[in-house]
Design a protein around this motif. Structure first.
Motif, PDB file in Angstrom:
ATOM      1  N   SER A   1      -3.539   4.042  -6.258  1.00 51.59           N
ATOM      2  CA  SER A   1      -3.973   3.568  -4.941  1.00 51.59           C
ATOM      3  C   SER A   1      -2.955   3.909  -3.861  1.00 51.59           C
ATOM      4  CB  SER A   1      -4.194   2.052  -4.984  1.00 51.59           C
ATOM      5  OG  SER A   1      -5.124   1.705  -5.984  1.00 51.59           O
ATOM      6  N   GLN A   2      -1.678   3.797  -4.184  1.00 54.66           N
ATOM      7  CA  GLN A   2      -0.644   4.182  -3.222  1.00 54.66           C
ATOM      8  C   GLN A   2      -0.667   5.681  -2.950  1.00 54.66           C
ATOM      9  OE1 GLN A   2       2.852   2.533  -5.094  1.00 54.66           O
ATOM     10  NE2 GLN A   2       2.747   0.648  -3.893  1.00 54.66           N
TER      11      GLN A   2
ATOM     12  N   PRO B   1       0.807  -1.224   0.000  1.00 60.79           N
ATOM     13  CA  PRO B   1       0.000   0.000   0.000  1.00 60.79           C
ATOM     14  C   PRO B   1       0.835   1.266   0.000  1.00 60.79           C
ATOM     15  CG  PRO B   1       0.023  -0.999   2.162  1.00 60.79           C
ATOM     16  CD  PRO B   1       0.729  -1.958   1.258  1.00 60.79           C
ATOM     17  N   ILE B   2       2.126   1.141   0.342  1.00 62.33           N
ATOM     18  CA  ILE B   2       3.007   2.310   0.358  1.00 62.33           C
ATOM     19  C   ILE B   2       4.433   1.837   0.110  1.00 62.33           C
ATOM     20  CG2 ILE B   2       3.174   2.183   2.882  1.00 62.33           C
ATOM     21  CD1 ILE B   2       3.521   5.239   2.888  1.00 62.33           C
ATOM     22  N   GLU B   3       5.147   2.548  -0.766  1.00 69.39           N
ATOM     23  CA  GLU B   3       6.511   2.180  -1.108  1.00 69.39           C
ATOM     24  C   GLU B   3       7.504   2.777  -0.101  1.00 69.39           C
ATOM     25  OE1 GLU B   3       7.519   0.256  -3.531  1.00 69.39           O
ATOM     26  OE2 GLU B   3       5.648   0.006  -4.648  1.00 69.39           O
ATOM     27  N   PRO B   4       8.713   2.174   0.036  1.00 66.51           N
ATOM     28  CA  PRO B   4       9.714   2.739   0.957  1.00 66.51           C
ATOM     29  C   PRO B   4      10.029   4.204   0.677  1.00 66.51           C
ATOM     30  CG  PRO B   4      10.356   0.526   0.300  1.00 66.51           C
ATOM     31  CD  PRO B   4       9.145   0.876  -0.514  1.00 66.51           C
ATOM     32  N   VAL B   5      10.124   4.583  -0.590  1.00 66.50           N
ATOM     33  CA  VAL B   5      10.434   5.981  -0.905  1.00 66.50           C
ATOM     34  C   VAL B   5       9.277   6.888  -0.507  1.00 66.50           C
ATOM     35  CG1 VAL B   5       9.533   5.884  -3.282  1.00 66.50           C
ATOM     36  CG2 VAL B   5      11.382   7.477  -2.707  1.00 66.50           C
ATOM     37  N   GLN B   6       8.060   6.376  -0.519  1.00 68.26           N
ATOM     38  CA  GLN B   6       6.903   7.157  -0.079  1.00 68.26           C
ATOM     39  C   GLN B   6       6.886   7.297   1.446  1.00 68.26           C
ATOM     40  OE1 GLN B   6       3.816   4.844  -1.908  1.00 68.26           O
ATOM     41  NE2 GLN B   6       4.138   5.730  -3.930  1.00 68.26           N
ATOM     42  N   ILE B   7       7.356   6.277   2.158  1.00 63.63           N
ATOM     43  CA  ILE B   7       7.496   6.375   3.615  1.00 63.63           C
ATOM     44  C   ILE B   7       8.502   7.474   3.962  1.00 63.63           C
ATOM     45  CG2 ILE B   7       8.307   5.172   5.679  1.00 63.63           C
ATOM     46  CD1 ILE B   7       7.201   2.605   4.524  1.00 63.63           C
ATOM     47  N   LEU B   8       9.572   7.548   3.177  1.00 63.34           N
ATOM     48  CA  LEU B   8      10.556   8.617   3.389  1.00 63.34           C
ATOM     49  C   LEU B   8       9.904   9.984   3.230  1.00 63.34           C
ATOM     50  CD1 LEU B   8      13.480   9.561   3.771  1.00 63.34           C
ATOM     51  CD2 LEU B   8      13.802   9.325   1.297  1.00 63.34           C
ATOM     52  N   TRP B   9       9.052  10.139   2.232  1.00 56.64           N
ATOM     53  CA  TRP B   9       8.340  11.410   2.035  1.00 56.64           C
ATOM     54  C   TRP B   9       7.475  11.741   3.255  1.00 56.64           C
ATOM     55  CZ3 TRP B   9       7.751  15.682  -0.856  1.00 56.64           C
ATOM     56  CH2 TRP B   9       6.544  16.363  -0.757  1.00 56.64           C
ATOM     57  N   VAL B  10       6.715  10.770   3.728  1.00 52.89           N
ATOM     58  CA  VAL B  10       5.842  10.985   4.882  1.00 52.89           C
ATOM     59  C   VAL B  10       6.663  11.413   6.098  1.00 52.89           C
ATOM     60  CG1 VAL B  10       4.284   9.876   6.522  1.00 52.89           C
ATOM     61  CG2 VAL B  10       4.044   9.431   4.069  1.00 52.89           C
TER      62      VAL B  10
END
Length: 235
Positions: free
Chosen positions: A122-123, A35-44
């Protein structure tokens, strides 16, 4: 304490999202559906640490601060209040992000959208849900025992600056082509923002009830959890 009450639950929520995916999500084309990529976790985490967590340091002292008893020196920092709040908020954020991710992903596939594009959209919805949830939760963390109305809606304008900056950054995350390529996101329709916004706001009434519960426990004197909350409200 306020910063801990904000950072710990939202960080746990991100970890729970990944854990749920690893334990329960299916494999698609040889890869785990995430549901969420590692690079998107970094953004968050970048947005949360800079734009959202910092404004809590500028909170004014709450009414009746000097009338509160001191925190017992032997009381642990991670007391019942903070532990319960961490898991409650983490579970709410996880349920909202994962639920909307699955709903959007399945709806896109049923509409004939190719899987790669459905996954990206969706992500993007899931990340947007997390960001909006954190913005709403930041308002709740302005006081760990009272409502924002009692402590003053405008007593800390930096909170609103932080939320505004976060929303602007998220708009860039969703719609700026360079960030789409970098973070593997996809532009959303205006209607795609409705469900994440409702999920973000849905937790506020429950957290208000939680504050009332701890105030009741504090008035009964049955444990030190409310004392920890009082200490957090002073910081």
């Amino acid at each position: 304490m306020k910063s801990l009450a904000f950072i710990l639950p939202t960080s746990l929520g991100q970890a729970m999202i990944i854990l749920v995916a690893v334990l329960f999500f299916p494999m698609t084309e040889g890869h785990l559906l995430m549901p969420i990529e590692p690079v998107q976790i970094l953004w968050v985490n970048l947005v949360m640490a800079i734009a959202l967590a910092l404004p809590l340091a500028f909170e004014a002292h709450e009414p009746g601060l000097m009338e509160r008893p001191p925190r017992p020196p032997d009381e642990p920092l991670l007391g019942p209040f903070l532990i319960f709040r961490t898991f409650l908020v983490g579970a709410l954020m996880t349920a909202g992000a994962v639920g909307l991710f699955f709903y959007e992903y399945n709806a896109d596939l049923e509409a004939g959208i190719v899987p790669a594009l459905a996954l990206a959209e969706s992500q993007t919805v899931a990340v947007t849900t997390i960001i909006l949830f954190q913005c709403a939760y930041l308002l709740n963390c302005r006081s760990l025992t009272e409502s924002a109305l009692r402590i003053g809606l405008l007593s800390n304008r930096y909170v609103y600056f932080g939320i505004t900056a976060t929303l602007v950054l998220q708009l860039c995350f969703v719609y700026a082509p360079p960030l789409n390529a970098l973070f593997r996101t996809h532009p959303l329709d205006a209607t795609d923002w409705i469900a994440p916004t409702l999920v973000a706001l849905a937790g506020l009434p429950l957290l208000s009830l939680e504050k009332r519960f701890w105030r009741w426990r504090g008035s009964s004197g049955r444990n030190g959890a409310a004392a920890a909350a009082r200490q957090g409200a002073a910081r």
